[in-house]
Scaffold this motif. Structure first.
Motif, PDB file in Angstrom:
ATOM      1  N   ASP A 150       0.738  -1.337   0.016  1.00 24.19           N
ATOM      2  CA  ASP A 150       0.046  -0.029   0.160  1.00 24.19           C
ATOM      3  C   ASP A 150       0.894   1.173   0.034  1.00 24.19           C
ATOM      4  OD1 ASP A 150      -2.247  -1.361  -0.106  1.00 24.19           O
ATOM      5  OD2 ASP A 150      -2.727  -1.254   1.974  1.00 24.19           O
ATOM      6  N   VAL A 151       2.029   1.138   0.719  1.00 17.78           N
ATOM      7  CA  VAL A 151       2.893   2.359   0.615  1.00 17.78           C
ATOM      8  C   VAL A 151       3.677   2.518  -0.755  1.00 17.78           C
ATOM      9  CG1 VAL A 151       5.028   3.399   1.501  1.00 17.78           C
ATOM     10  CG2 VAL A 151       3.431   2.472   3.137  1.00 17.78           C
ATOM     11  N   GLY A 152       3.931   1.372  -1.381  1.00 16.45           N
ATOM     12  CA  GLY A 152       4.379   1.269  -2.559  1.00 16.45           C
ATOM     13  C   GLY A 152       5.597   1.884  -3.028  1.00 16.45           C
ATOM     14  N   SER A 153       6.542   2.134  -2.194  1.00 15.78           N
ATOM     15  CA  SER A 153       7.811   2.810  -2.562  1.00 15.78           C
ATOM     16  C   SER A 153       8.906   1.834  -2.352  1.00 15.78           C
ATOM     17  CB  SER A 153       7.992   3.672  -1.199  1.00 15.78           C
ATOM     18  OG  SER A 153       9.455   4.360  -1.396  1.00 15.78           O
ATOM     19  N   PRO A 154       9.872   1.892  -3.207  1.00 20.24           N
ATOM     20  CA  PRO A 154      11.074   0.987  -3.368  1.00 20.24           C
ATOM     21  C   PRO A 154      12.117   1.260  -2.257  1.00 20.24           C
ATOM     22  CG  PRO A 154      11.185   2.525  -5.113  1.00 20.24           C
ATOM     23  CD  PRO A 154       9.714   2.448  -4.443  1.00 20.24           C
ATOM     24  N   ALA A 155      11.786   2.540  -1.665  1.00 21.48           N
ATOM     25  CA  ALA A 155      12.524   2.977  -0.481  1.00 21.48           C
ATOM     26  C   ALA A 155      12.125   2.430   0.739  1.00 21.48           C
ATOM     27  CB  ALA A 155      12.555   4.498  -0.411  1.00 21.48           C
ATOM     28  N   LEU A 156      11.033   1.609   0.867  1.00 22.50           N
ATOM     29  CA  LEU A 156      10.760   1.166   2.076  1.00 22.50           C
ATOM     30  C   LEU A 156      10.691  -0.455   2.046  1.00 22.50           C
ATOM     31  CD1 LEU A 156       9.475   1.355   4.855  1.00 22.50           C
ATOM     32  CD2 LEU A 156       7.015   1.123   3.808  1.00 22.50           C
ATOM     33  N   THR A 157      11.438  -1.022   2.947  1.00 21.99           N
ATOM     34  CA  THR A 157      11.613  -2.505   3.342  1.00 21.99           C
ATOM     35  C   THR A 157      11.347  -2.968   4.389  1.00 21.99           C
ATOM     36  OG1 THR A 157      13.952  -2.320   3.749  1.00 21.99           O
ATOM     37  CG2 THR A 157      13.590  -2.608   1.635  1.00 21.99           C
ATOM     38  N   THR A 158      11.449  -4.085   5.126  1.00 20.18           N
ATOM     39  CA  THR A 158      11.329  -4.455   6.476  1.00 20.18           C
ATOM     40  C   THR A 158      12.404  -5.315   6.917  1.00 20.18           C
ATOM     41  OG1 THR A 158       9.471  -5.511   7.732  1.00 20.18           O
ATOM     42  CG2 THR A 158      10.347  -6.831   5.912  1.00 20.18           C
ATOM     43  N   TYR A 159      12.656  -5.187   8.257  1.00 21.04           N
ATOM     44  CA  TYR A 159      13.230  -6.048   9.162  1.00 21.04           C
ATOM     45  C   TYR A 159      12.474  -7.382   9.386  1.00 21.04           C
ATOM     46  CZ  TYR A 159      17.070  -3.028  10.317  1.00 21.04           C
ATOM     47  OH  TYR A 159      18.269  -2.125  10.120  1.00 21.04           O
ATOM     48  N   TRP A 160      13.224  -8.301   9.940  1.00 20.42           N
ATOM     49  CA  TRP A 160      12.528  -9.324  10.253  1.00 20.42           C
ATOM     50  C   TRP A 160      13.152 -10.082  11.436  1.00 20.42           C
ATOM     51  CZ3 TRP A 160      14.017 -14.540  11.515  1.00 20.42           C
ATOM     52  CH2 TRP A 160      13.031 -15.589  11.822  1.00 20.42           C
ATOM     53  N   GLN A 161      12.446 -10.524  12.231  1.00 20.19           N
ATOM     54  CA  GLN A 161      12.952 -11.250  13.791  1.00 20.19           C
ATOM     55  C   GLN A 161      11.726 -12.345  13.917  1.00 20.19           C
ATOM     56  OE1 GLN A 161      13.020  -7.904  16.164  1.00 20.19           O
ATOM     57  NE2 GLN A 161      11.152  -8.168  17.178  1.00 20.19           N
ATOM     58  N   PRO A 162      12.330 -13.248  14.765  1.00 20.68           N
ATOM     59  CA  PRO A 162      11.168 -14.474  15.169  1.00 20.68           C
ATOM     60  C   PRO A 162      10.066 -13.696  15.956  1.00 20.68           C
ATOM     61  CG  PRO A 162      13.086 -14.767  16.107  1.00 20.68           C
ATOM     62  CD  PRO A 162      13.360 -13.706  15.010  1.00 20.68           C
ATOM     63  N   SER A 163       8.820 -14.051  15.577  1.00 13.26           N
ATOM     64  CA  SER A 163       7.895 -13.526  16.752  1.00 13.26           C
ATOM     65  C   SER A 163       7.897 -14.649  17.815  1.00 13.26           C
ATOM     66  CB  SER A 163       6.536 -14.108  15.922  1.00 13.26           C
ATOM     67  OG  SER A 163       6.308 -13.037  14.948  1.00 13.26           O
ATOM     68  N   VAL A 164       7.485 -13.655  19.073  1.00 13.20           N
ATOM     69  CA  VAL A 164       7.544 -14.094  20.482  1.00 13.20           C
ATOM     70  C   VAL A 164       6.903 -15.127  20.648  1.00 13.20           C
ATOM     71  CG1 VAL A 164       7.352 -13.661  22.872  1.00 13.20           C
ATOM     72  CG2 VAL A 164       8.397 -12.073  21.267  1.00 13.20           C
ATOM     73  N   GLY A 165       7.340 -16.365  20.989  1.00 13.36           N
ATOM     74  CA  GLY A 165       6.698 -17.568  21.629  1.00 13.36           C
ATOM     75  C   GLY A 165       6.153 -18.385  20.462  1.00 13.36           C
ATOM     76  N   VAL A 166       6.698 -18.303  19.069  1.00 11.39           N
ATOM     77  CA  VAL A 166       6.260 -19.190  17.816  1.00 11.39           C
ATOM     78  C   VAL A 166       7.386 -20.360  17.808  1.00 11.39           C
ATOM     79  CG1 VAL A 166       5.145 -17.570  16.871  1.00 11.39           C
ATOM     80  CG2 VAL A 166       7.287 -18.007  16.052  1.00 11.39           C
ATOM     81  N   PRO A 167       6.807 -21.586  17.413  1.00 12.32           N
ATOM     82  CA  PRO A 167       8.032 -22.555  17.195  1.00 12.32           C
ATOM     83  C   PRO A 167       8.555 -22.372  15.926  1.00 12.32           C
ATOM     84  CG  PRO A 167       5.844 -23.582  16.650  1.00 12.32           C
ATOM     85  CD  PRO A 167       5.609 -22.020  17.402  1.00 12.32           C
ATOM     86  N   ASP A 168      10.078 -23.006  15.762  1.00  4.14           N
ATOM     87  CA  ASP A 168      10.957 -22.731  14.488  1.00  4.14           C
ATOM     88  C   ASP A 168      10.041 -22.740  13.347  1.00  4.14           C
ATOM     89  OD1 ASP A 168      12.656 -22.538  16.706  1.00  4.14           O
ATOM     90  OD2 ASP A 168      13.987 -24.363  15.733  1.00  4.14           O
ATOM     91  N   ALA A 169       9.372 -23.558  13.225  1.00  6.38           N
ATOM     92  CA  ALA A 169       8.582 -23.851  11.762  1.00  6.38           C
ATOM     93  C   ALA A 169       7.760 -22.849  11.404  1.00  6.38           C
ATOM     94  CB  ALA A 169       7.813 -25.093  11.611  1.00  6.38           C
TER      95      ALA A 169
END
Length: 256
Positions: A150-169
Motif C-alpha cells: 500500500d505504501v508502494g515505495s522501493p525506499a521502504l523495506t522491512t526487518y524480520w525477527q522471530p515472533s515471540v513464542g512461536v516454534p521454529d517452523a
C-alpha cells in the motif's frame, strides 16, 4: 550477510565503550540506536560516533530510529542523524497499535505518512525499513506485506525477527512470506516466550534461516545481534562467535 550488533543491546554502555567490544568480537557492522546512543537531530554526536565506528574498522549499517509515522511527526531530524552517521538505512516503526486493532483511519494515516517519509528519505539517498514487531502495523507477515504494497515505495523495506513464542517452523514460514522485502534480520534466541537464551540454544532456527536467506537472489544485508541474556557485555564475544560460525557455514565455508 554481514554480522553485526544493535547498539540498543547494551544501552548501559557509551559508544566509546561499545565500539571496541564489537570490533574485538569480530563483528562488521553496528546499527546505532536513536534513544540513547545517537539521539535524533544531534548531528554533532552522530558524527562523533561515525568517526569512532570507522576508526575501529566497523561500518554503520543503519540507524535505529523511533519514528512511529504519526501524522505530524517529523522525519528530518532522524535523517540528519542517519546522514551524519553515514547510514544509508533507517529502521522505523509502523504506528502504535497491532494491525488487527487499527481503524481504517489509523491505517490510512500511517500509510500516507510512510509514503511521504519514504519519499523524503529517498531524496537523501536513504532507505527506510519497518521494525517487524507486535504493537505496530507490521506485526504479521500478511500485515507487513499489505503495508509495503500500500505504501508502494522501493525506499521502504522491512526487518524480520522471530515472533515471540512461536516454534521454529512457524517463524521460518513467517520469514519466507516477507523474505523478498527483508533488508536485515534481528538475531536473538528467546524461548518459550521472552526468556533470553544464548544464541546457540536455538541454533537450528538460525541455521535454517540463514540457509533459506543464502538461497535468495537478494538476501538480507545484515544479521544483527540483539538482546543478549541479562544485557551482559561479557557475552558479546561468544554470541558473536556463534553468529559468525552460523553465517560462515551457510556461505559454504568451514565453521571455525
Amino acid at each position: 550477510m554481514r554480522p553485526g550488533l544493535c547498539s540498543v543491546t547494551f544501552r548501559q554502555l557509551t559508544p566509546e565503550q561499545l565500539v571496541p567490544l564489537a570490533a574485538e568480537a569480530g563483528l562488521q557492522v553496528i546499527e546505532w540506536g536513536g534513544d540513547v546512543h545517537v539521539p535524533a537531530g544531534d548531528v554533532e554526536r552522530a558524527a562523533q560516533v561515525a568517526e569512532l565506528t570507522a576508526d575501529a574498522g566497523l561500518l554503520t549499517c543503519s540507524y535505529g530510529a523511533y519514528f512511529r509515522a504519526d501524522p505530524d511527526e517529523p522525519l528530518t531530524p532522524v535523517l540528519d542523524s542517519a546522514a551524519a552517521l553515514c547510514a544509508d538505512r533507517v529502521r522505523i516503526w509502523a504506528g502504535r497499535v497491532d494491525s488487527a486493532d487499527a481503524s481504517a483511519q489509523q491505517y490510512a494515516q500511517t500509510v500516507a505518512r510512510l509514503r511521504d517519509a519514504a519519499a523524503e528519505a529517498a531524496e537523501r539517498g536513504i532507505t527506510l525499513a519497518l521494525e517487524y514487531h507486535r504493537g505496530t502495523l507490521a506485526d504479521t507477515p500478511q500485515a507487513t506485506s499489505r503495508l509495503l504494497a500500500d505504501v508502494g515505495s522501493p525506499a521502504l523495506t522491512t526487518y524480520w525477527q522471530p515472533s515471540v513464542g512461536v516454534p521454529d517452523a512457524v517463524a521460518l514460514a513467517e520469514y519466507d512470506a516477507v523474505a523478498a522485502h527483508t533488508s536485515a534480520v534481528h538475531v536473538f534466541s528467546w524461548w518459550p516466550a521472552a526468556e533470553r537464551l544464548r544464541l546457540r540454544e536455538r541454533a537450528e532456527l538460525w541455521r535454517a534461516l540463514f540457509t533459506a536467506a543464502s538461497a535468495q537472489a537478494s538476501p538480507p544485508r545484515d544479521a544483527l545481534l540483539e538482546f543478549v541474556p541479562d544485557d551482559d557485555p561479557a557475552l558479546l564475544a561468544s554470541e558473536a562467535a556463534t553468529l559468525r560460525a552460523l553465517l560462515t557455514a551457510e556461505a559454504g565455508e568451514p565453521a571455525p
